[in-house]
Design a protein around this motif. Structure first.
Motif, PDB file in Angstrom:
ATOM      1  N   THR A  40       0.788  -1.235  -0.140  1.00  0.00           N
ATOM      2  CA  THR A  40       0.031   0.010   0.090  1.00  0.00           C
ATOM      3  C   THR A  40       1.081   1.248  -0.030  1.00  0.00           C
ATOM      4  OG1 THR A  40      -1.807  -1.213   1.267  1.00  0.00           O
ATOM      5  CG2 THR A  40      -1.851   1.206   1.238  1.00  0.00           C
ATOM      6  N   ALA A  41       1.837   1.245   0.886  1.00  0.00           N
ATOM      7  CA  ALA A  41       2.653   2.315   0.879  1.00  0.00           C
ATOM      8  C   ALA A  41       3.516   2.586  -0.554  1.00  0.00           C
ATOM      9  CB  ALA A  41       4.063   2.065   1.983  1.00  0.00           C
ATOM     10  N   ALA A  42       3.741   1.664  -1.269  1.00  0.00           N
ATOM     11  CA  ALA A  42       4.668   1.816  -2.532  1.00  0.00           C
ATOM     12  C   ALA A  42       3.273   2.439  -3.521  1.00  0.00           C
ATOM     13  CB  ALA A  42       5.077   0.576  -3.095  1.00  0.00           C
ATOM     14  N   LEU A  43       2.073   1.897  -3.465  1.00  0.00           N
ATOM     15  CA  LEU A  43       1.043   2.320  -4.476  1.00  0.00           C
ATOM     16  C   LEU A  43       0.688   3.903  -4.131  1.00  0.00           C
ATOM     17  CD1 LEU A  43      -1.402  -0.499  -4.325  1.00  0.00           C
ATOM     18  CD2 LEU A  43       0.026   0.411  -6.118  1.00  0.00           C
ATOM     19  N   PHE A  44       1.259   4.483  -2.914  1.00  0.00           N
ATOM     20  CA  PHE A  44       1.153   5.926  -2.601  1.00  0.00           C
ATOM     21  C   PHE A  44       2.256   6.600  -2.711  1.00  0.00           C
ATOM     22  CE2 PHE A  44      -3.093   3.993  -1.443  1.00  0.00           C
ATOM     23  CZ  PHE A  44      -3.888   5.011  -1.872  1.00  0.00           C
ATOM     24  N   GLY A  45       3.283   6.106  -2.918  1.00  0.00           N
ATOM     25  CA  GLY A  45       4.778   6.645  -2.796  1.00  0.00           C
ATOM     26  C   GLY A  45       5.064   6.997  -1.349  1.00  0.00           C
ATOM     27  N   LEU A  46       4.941   6.188  -0.375  1.00  0.00           N
ATOM     28  CA  LEU A  46       5.133   6.625   1.100  1.00  0.00           C
ATOM     29  C   LEU A  46       6.192   5.688   1.466  1.00  0.00           C
ATOM     30  CD1 LEU A  46       1.508   6.980   2.157  1.00  0.00           C
ATOM     31  CD2 LEU A  46       3.233   8.953   1.761  1.00  0.00           C
ATOM     32  N   ASP A  47       6.955   6.159   2.493  1.00  0.00           N
ATOM     33  CA  ASP A  47       7.996   5.391   3.236  1.00  0.00           C
ATOM     34  C   ASP A  47       7.160   4.311   4.015  1.00  0.00           C
ATOM     35  OD1 ASP A  47       9.327   4.653   6.092  1.00  0.00           O
ATOM     36  OD2 ASP A  47      10.813   5.196   4.646  1.00  0.00           O
ATOM     37  N   PRO A  48       7.686   2.868   3.717  1.00  0.00           N
ATOM     38  CA  PRO A  48       6.867   1.730   4.403  1.00  0.00           C
ATOM     39  C   PRO A  48       6.809   1.792   5.778  1.00  0.00           C
ATOM     40  CG  PRO A  48       8.964   0.939   3.186  1.00  0.00           C
ATOM     41  CD  PRO A  48       8.852   2.646   3.008  1.00  0.00           C
ATOM     42  N   ASP A  49       8.207   2.113   6.235  1.00  0.00           N
ATOM     43  CA  ASP A  49       8.177   2.126   7.995  1.00  0.00           C
ATOM     44  C   ASP A  49       7.319   3.089   8.490  1.00  0.00           C
ATOM     45  OD1 ASP A  49      10.246   0.175   7.917  1.00  0.00           O
ATOM     46  OD2 ASP A  49      11.774   1.601   7.508  1.00  0.00           O
ATOM     47  N   GLU A  50       7.087   4.301   7.978  1.00  0.00           N
ATOM     48  CA  GLU A  50       6.376   5.578   8.362  1.00  0.00           C
ATOM     49  C   GLU A  50       5.016   5.022   8.204  1.00  0.00           C
ATOM     50  OE1 GLU A  50       7.186   9.142   6.622  1.00  0.00           O
ATOM     51  OE2 GLU A  50       9.274   9.361   7.385  1.00  0.00           O
ATOM     52  N   ALA A  51       4.726   4.233   7.005  1.00  0.00           N
ATOM     53  CA  ALA A  51       3.105   4.046   6.907  1.00  0.00           C
ATOM     54  C   ALA A  51       2.820   2.821   7.803  1.00  0.00           C
ATOM     55  CB  ALA A  51       3.113   3.075   5.414  1.00  0.00           C
ATOM     56  N   ALA A  52       3.506   2.016   8.277  1.00  0.00           N
ATOM     57  CA  ALA A  52       3.473   0.852   9.081  1.00  0.00           C
ATOM     58  C   ALA A  52       3.178   1.348  10.324  1.00  0.00           C
ATOM     59  CB  ALA A  52       4.695  -0.133   9.481  1.00  0.00           C
ATOM     60  N   LYS A  53       3.876   2.617  10.795  1.00  0.00           N
ATOM     61  CA  LYS A  53       3.729   3.325  12.177  1.00  0.00           C
ATOM     62  C   LYS A  53       2.323   4.153  12.034  1.00  0.00           C
ATOM     63  CE  LYS A  53       8.477   3.320  12.868  1.00  0.00           C
ATOM     64  NZ  LYS A  53       9.751   4.275  13.132  1.00  0.00           N
ATOM     65  N   GLY A  54       1.832   4.429  10.911  1.00  0.00           N
ATOM     66  CA  GLY A  54       0.669   5.154  11.165  1.00  0.00           C
ATOM     67  C   GLY A  54       0.951   6.565  10.247  1.00  0.00           C
ATOM     68  N   LEU A  55       0.144   7.139   9.213  1.00  0.00           N
ATOM     69  CA  LEU A  55       0.292   8.467   8.927  1.00  0.00           C
ATOM     70  C   LEU A  55      -1.030   8.989   8.706  1.00  0.00           C
ATOM     71  CD1 LEU A  55       2.666   7.568   5.812  1.00  0.00           C
ATOM     72  CD2 LEU A  55       3.200   9.080   7.982  1.00  0.00           C
ATOM     73  N   PRO A  56      -1.368  10.510   8.877  1.00  0.00           N
ATOM     74  CA  PRO A  56      -2.441  10.881   8.293  1.00  0.00           C
ATOM     75  C   PRO A  56      -3.191  10.586   7.146  1.00  0.00           C
ATOM     76  CG  PRO A  56      -0.790  12.637   9.209  1.00  0.00           C
ATOM     77  CD  PRO A  56      -0.249  11.296   8.926  1.00  0.00           C
ATOM     78  N   LEU A  57      -4.566  10.409   7.126  1.00  0.00           N
ATOM     79  CA  LEU A  57      -5.196  10.169   5.714  1.00  0.00           C
ATOM     80  C   LEU A  57      -4.552  11.235   4.586  1.00  0.00           C
ATOM     81  CD1 LEU A  57      -6.868   8.261   4.289  1.00  0.00           C
ATOM     82  CD2 LEU A  57      -8.882   9.639   5.261  1.00  0.00           C
ATOM     83  N   ALA A  58      -4.455  12.527   4.979  1.00  0.00           N
ATOM     84  CA  ALA A  58      -4.057  13.391   4.194  1.00  0.00           C
ATOM     85  C   ALA A  58      -2.722  12.969   3.497  1.00  0.00           C
ATOM     86  CB  ALA A  58      -3.933  14.506   4.869  1.00  0.00           C
ATOM     87  N   ALA A  59      -1.849  12.220   4.028  1.00  0.00           N
ATOM     88  CA  ALA A  59      -0.550  11.843   3.485  1.00  0.00           C
ATOM     89  C   ALA A  59      -0.932  10.955   2.489  1.00  0.00           C
ATOM     90  CB  ALA A  59       0.295  11.139   4.450  1.00  0.00           C
TER      91      ALA A  59
END
Length: 200
Positions: A40-59
Motif C-alpha cells: 500500500t505504501a508503494a502504491l502511494f509513494g510513502l515510506d513503508p516504515d512510516e506507513a506501518a507506524k501510521g500516517l494521517p489520511l492526508a498523506a
C-alpha cells in the motif's frame, strides 16, 4: 481501537508493486492515522516504515490524482459519518511519471461503546487491467447496509489472515503472503464485478 496501534512491518523491496498487487490498510479517524503495509505504501509513494507506524489520511490523499481527489474525499467523508462498505477506484501518483490505478475496498464500523469509526480493507493495483482498455469503467460504491454478503465476509477474513501472516518470518511467510494475496486479488475482482452489476 486504542490510541496506540501497532502494525507489522513487511520487509520493503524496490519491486514491492511487482511482488504483490494487494496491500492492506487500517484507518482510525479518532487519531487520524492510517496504518498500511509495504505494498500500500508503494502504491502511494510513502515510506513503508512510516506507513506501518501510521500516517494521517492526508498523506495518502496527496498521492491521489488531482482529478480523482474530490470524489475520494467525498466518499471518505460519507463513511466517516455513517460507516459502511466502501469500494472505489482511483488513480495514484506514487512517483513523478508513475501513474497507478487502484481499487480500494474496506468496511468502516462504529464502535458501540466509543462511537468512533474505524475501517480496514485492501487496495489492489489494477493498472494492467486499465491499460487493457477499461479506463472509463470505474467502480464507485458505498452502502450502509448492516448485512454482509458472503464475499464481504470472505474478504474480511482474508484481510485478517493477511495481517496475521505478515508476522510470519522467512520463506514460509513469503509463500503464505503470496497465497493470501492471490485470494485477496480474486476477492477484490469479484467484489468489483458485483459492484458493476449493482450499478448497471
Amino acid at each position: 481501537m486504542q490510541n496506540q496501534v501497532t502494525r507489522p512491518v513487511l520487509a520493503f523491496v524496490p519491486d514491492a508493486l511487482i511482488a504483490s498487487q494487494v496491500g492492506t490498510w487500517e484507518t482510525s479517524f479518532a487519531i487520524d492515522r492510517t496504518f498500511s503495509d509495504a505494498t500500500t505504501a508503494a502504491l502511494f509513494g510513502l515510506d513503508p516504515d512510516e506507513a506501518a507506524k501510521g500516517l494521517p489520511l492526508a498523506a495518502y490523499a496527496r498521492s491521489i490524482h488531482p482529478h480523482d481527489r474530490a470524489a475520494f474525499n467525498d466518499k471518505i467523508g460519507r463513511v466517516r459519518e455513517h460507516g459502511g462498505l466502501y469500494v472505489v477506484e482511483y488513480r495514484t501518483i506514487p512517483a513523478l511519471g508513475d501513474l497507478r490505478w487502484v481499487l480500494a475496498r474496506g468496511r468502516y464500523q462504529r464502535d458501540k461503546h466509543t462511537g468512533e469509526i474505524t475501517g480496514r480493507g485492501i487496495v489492489i493495483d489494477i493498472t494492467e487491467n486499465k491499460l487493457d482498455g477499461r479506463i472509463e469503467d470505474r467502480a464507485f460504491f458505498i452502502t450502509e447496509e448492516a448485512a454482509e454478503s458472503p464475499l464481504d465476509r470472505a474478504a474480511a477474513c482474508a484481510i485478517q489472515a493477511r495481517q496475521a501472516i505478515d508476522e510470519v518470518d522467512g520463506p514460509e511467510g513469503l509463500g503464505l503472503r503470496r497465497s493470501v494475496d492471490a485470494l485477496l486479488l480474486a476477492l477484490g475482482r469479484a467484489l468489483a464485478r458485483r459492484v458493476g452489476a449493482l450499478e448497471s
